[in-house]
Design an enzyme around this catalytic site. Structure first.
Site, PDB file in Angstrom:
ATOM      1  N   TYR A  50      32.369  -3.500  10.747  1.00  0.00           N
ATOM      2  CA  TYR A  50      30.883  -4.388  10.912  1.00  0.00           C
ATOM      3  C   TYR A  50      31.235  -5.777  11.288  1.00  0.00           C
ATOM      4  CZ  TYR A  50      27.862  -0.614   8.413  1.00  0.00           C
ATOM      5  OH  TYR A  50      27.183  -0.302   8.351  1.00  0.00           O
ATOM      6  N   GLU A  51      30.288  -6.814  11.854  1.00  0.00           N
ATOM      7  CA  GLU A  51      31.428  -7.730  12.576  1.00  0.00           C
ATOM      8  C   GLU A  51      31.017  -8.472  11.399  1.00  0.00           C
ATOM      9  OE1 GLU A  51      27.738  -9.353  15.259  1.00  0.00           O
ATOM     10  OE2 GLU A  51      26.879  -9.844  13.935  1.00  0.00           O
ATOM     11  N   SER A  52      30.831  -8.722  10.126  1.00  0.00           N
ATOM     12  CA  SER A  52      32.042  -9.616   9.230  1.00  0.00           C
ATOM     13  C   SER A  52      33.246  -9.285   9.155  1.00  0.00           C
ATOM     14  CB  SER A  52      30.879  -9.472   8.234  1.00  0.00           C
ATOM     15  OG  SER A  52      30.818  -7.491   7.591  1.00  0.00           O
ATOM     16  N   GLY A  53      33.676  -8.417   9.697  1.00  0.00           N
ATOM     17  CA  GLY A  53      35.156  -8.339   9.769  1.00  0.00           C
ATOM     18  C   GLY A  53      36.018  -7.063   8.318  1.00  0.00           C
TER      19      GLY A  53
END
Lengths: 261, 286, 286, 261
Positions: A50-53
């Site tokens: 997920y692009e949150s890391g």
């Protein structure tokens, strides 16, 4: 065979497109459900990012946001957002990116920015977020969207992220070596770009859906491939897994609701 | 060396009218208490920077504190629109707002360049996308070795960056854990910085030598505000209130309900009120 | 997905004559066992890349395995010269060596750019220094927004990167802790990678969600080689043998003593011999 | 007053130049000893950073290498080397950088690269390492080197890192806003750049050292400032602290020696 909704069919068809070896950049909503159904059925070792890391995450309930605590708690590790976009996405390590959008055109370009002129928009949408670079840097792109006339339009007011541009070899002409959108999974059918023109073409229709239903929900004269198959209906297992995770998710977000201010 | 002060003092000393202000936190650790303090102190003409504006900036925009905003995704995550943001862009209410819109990759790279004291960031981006047509701050740069052309954006260098973190020690050293977002970069890119924390402890005690730490000498002010990220969350302290995010949709949809909510929950409230949310939520978790 | 194999197999499959090979480890976690395996397998014509060549590359250069080297500091830390490196540069023994010399900042940025799939790195460097006069791979790039001129170097993209790490799990996920150097960047910048580890465990169990981890699907091969960083060290396992670094000065000063040392300690040895160093040193520490 | 060696005087004089508020980028050898003596005497809160990534380190024994385990064990935190050079050094957060070198010229430029021509060197030295960017990105630079004719030379064969270049405002002309070398601490005296010409000038002589001793050990006709003071001799405390840390260091590295292969 159990009954199922068009949205369930869409999510399950999207899940089937993923394999165990995929490293998948997951968006919120339908993509998140599809990726996790894949993980809980035929692709237990799929890597979800997920692009949150959060890398290698295995959420038990679906996140409401892209950065819910559940994603970090169940991840192999969590990196900073600059690292995510630099080393992992731009680094070329993602095999499959999942996108959705408010609007799509026949070449799988997406708009999530504005309806109307950019400077004086009729509707201001959230914007691109990670989409422009997900679209160019992932090995291939899957798109999930319900098929509607409002969503599948003749001409986009704004190209938030490029699919096949003007069609043909447009991606190559811009120096891209990734495949771009290879599949669009809707609630009525599955579309794939024509190998030559790159125009989205119906290749599979969901059980019980008729051609004019599809044509009537699309904003351009939609083409059908020479051979169109019927999408296999959801299996019992697929439906149970999807409904379970949706139920867990609803319960979790509902419970959180009760204590909120 | 970071000064450990009250939130009111931190905002008074470090946030000025007209400033470029970055408040970061990627879903996690969003500095809501600090935003409310800025509203109470009546800061105005701010140029707001944030990858994912979300409810925090909806509130600041709705009260008219912002002259402009630089961002890459302006929605209520998983819920829908930011109604105050839309009202400002679509109807100029309560004032017009200048927007500078980027992709996430561009913003993340621009913060990274700011932290690294570079004037710009180069990245593989915006290919075939329309944003470069409407944003003059998207340029290009050519590789001097291969001739490849890359996208370029100016580094972000805020006047002040505000973040929330799990804890600080008494020297102002700060530990951030979990989804760390761009907070470290945003602080290091800024002239001044405020960090609100859940706890102030004697020993910082990071779990790994490679934990994400901001040393006290790289931070301007630290304020102890338990619960200060609510309705966002603090990993290890309290979970995200997804329900409040859902409820915000109703509150913000209408100018009157929004204004009433701000009056009651921001103007008539204090930073200490956030502790209540934290404690309450924590109790549910335990 | 990383294959867990023997060190011999990992080197056979992934290191080819003529390859550009990066072996990293900034003082800590230097992959000595892998270097010795490369010597045993007779790899040659290698272009070696490493910020701080130190004893490992002194050995590879001394046996004639290298046609060239890219580096930023070629000494025996705290001790003095690398005699085999000097002999190669000053007297072309045992063969001439092409050198490409940079600063640490340039190398670190070039690895970072490689990991980020960028063709070059821009940084504030080399101002007033002579290296740009003798290294054609130091260029410049102009900021499209401010007009500032920055130094630029090409990204490092090794054919293969080799590192040593504390531990891996059975899926090949790798944990690195302590002085992590440029190892993560070096692995992500390379086409193929080998990681030797102290331990293979059931659960990786990183101490922090933000620990430095390389996922198995970003690594080509993992080999279990306890002690494989000796005489360098593995944080949490065994300390640096500063004494061996001091002793190397005598061994390497003379071509004959060097050759004899290689014969006895590399050619006639096996990767398993490194376990002895680790165990021995660990016992002293305990 | 105890007796002391010239090297002890050099280290202690360097230590005195540091203050509690300094954030100091430490090199190995004399700089490392000086910085830790400062920390253990008048500057307990000084921040010491080694280029291996260790920030806020408080070693009990001096490291042999720039990345000994002791540095990480006693650090507040440890970052990657790219982060060290990008966010911390280039980021402009270091107040004081400490350098040494094989050779220095009158404008405090340093050579640690080659003696003789670069392509066919008579002596191949280790190279610059962090020095070129330490020299330009730190607020100010201190240099410690023993004063010898071989080290203090009329003309450098190679400029590894820039001090004041050709003198005068050369740094400003190259766009640098940092101060560059502000002090060179030797075993015989302390030099500072002349405010106008930037030529290194003797400003303080260590106890018992005569002018011709200094002049005789320098490869160029060395200048003395109008007022030259005597460096205060090491105090009892300074000497005890320095000798203690040296003894601990010798013991630690010696002990390590016995078990080595």
């Amino acid at each position: 065979m159990t009954d199922f909704t068009p949205t369930e069919m869409m999510t399950i068809a999207a899940a089937r497109a993923l394999s165990n070896d995929d490293v998948c950049f997951v968006g919120i909503g339908a993509p998140s459900a599809a990726c996790n159904v894949a993980r809980l059925t035929h692709a237990p070792d799929i890597t979800l990012i997920y692009e949150s890391g959060t890398i290698g995450t295995k959420p038990d309930v679906l996140p409401l946001s892209i950065g819910d605590g559940e994603l970090c708690d169940t991840a192999l590790f969590t990196v900073s957002v600059p690292e995510m976009f630099r080393y992992w996405l731009q680094g070329g390590r993602i095999t499959t990116g999942f996108l959705g959008g408010a609007q799509i055109d026949r070449f799988a370009n997406l708009n999530t920015t504005v309806v109307g002129p950019y400077d004086h928009p009729k509707v201001r949408l959230p914007g691109g977020g990670g989409a422009p670079e997900i679209a160019s840097n992932c090995g291939r792109i899957f798109i999930t969207m319900a098929l509607t006339k409002r969503g599948f339009v003749e001409r986009l007011p704004f190209v938030t992220s490029m699919g096949h541009g003007e069609g043909g070899n447009h991606r190559e002409r811009l120096g891209l070596s990734t495949s771009g959108p290879t599949r669009v999974i809707t609630d009525l059918c599955i579309l794939e770009p024509d190998p030559e023109t790159k125009e989205l073409t119906v290749v599979s229709m969901h059980p019980g859906i008729a051609r004019d239903q599809i044509a009537g929900n699309c904003g351009w004269p939609i083409k059908f491939a020479e051979t169109v198959i019927e999408t296999p209906a959801p299996t019992e297992t697929e439906l149970v897994v999807l409904r379970d995770i949706n139920a867990r998710t609803k319960k979790a977000h509902g419970a959180a609701g009760k204590e909120a201010a | 060396m970071a000064r450990i002060v009250s939130l009111a003092e931190a905002v008074e000393e470090n946030v000025r009218d007209g400033d470029t202000v970055a408040m970061e936190g990627f879903t996690h650790l969003i500095p809501y208490a600090a935003g409310h303090e800025m509203i109470r102190q009546g800061r105005t003409d701010l140029f707001l920077v944030r990858m994912t504006p979300d409810i925090l900036y909806d509130q600041l925009i709705g009260v008219g504190a912002a002259r402009g905003m630089k961002f890459s995704w302006g929605g209520n995550p998983g819920v829908g629109s930011l109604h105050r943001f839309r009202d400002a862009v679509e109807n100029q209410w309560p004032r017009p707002i200048e927007i500078e819109e980027h992709s996430h990759a561009a913003m993340a790279n621009a913060y990274e360049a700011g932290a690294a004291n570079l004037p710009f960031a180069a990245f593989r981006g915006y290919i075939g996308a329309d944003l470069p047509k409407v944003n003059l701050n998207i340029g290009s740069v050519t590789c001097p070795f291969t001739g490849e052309v890359l996208a370029a954006v100016p580094a972000i260098r805020p006047d002040v960056t505000i973040i929330h973190a799990q804890r600080a020690d008494r020297k102002g050293n700060v530990l951030i854990e979990g989804i760390v977002g761009v907070q470290k970069e945003a602080v290091l890119a800024a002239r001044r910085s405020i960090v609100t924390v859940e706890e102030i402890v004697d020993e910082l005690d990071p779990p790994s030598p490679n934990s994400v730490v901001l040393p006290g000498w790289a931070v301007t002010a630290v304020a102890h505000v338990p619960g200060g990220a609510f309705p966002s969350y603090a990993h290890g302290y309290y979970p995200r209130s997804n329900a409040f995010y859902i409820r915000w949709d109703e509150i913000a949809r209408d100018r009157e309900t929004f204004t009433a909510w701000i009056r009651e929950n921001v103007l008539a409230a204090k930073p200490e009120d956030f502790a209540r949310h934290a404690a309450k939520t924590a109790a549910k978790v335990a």
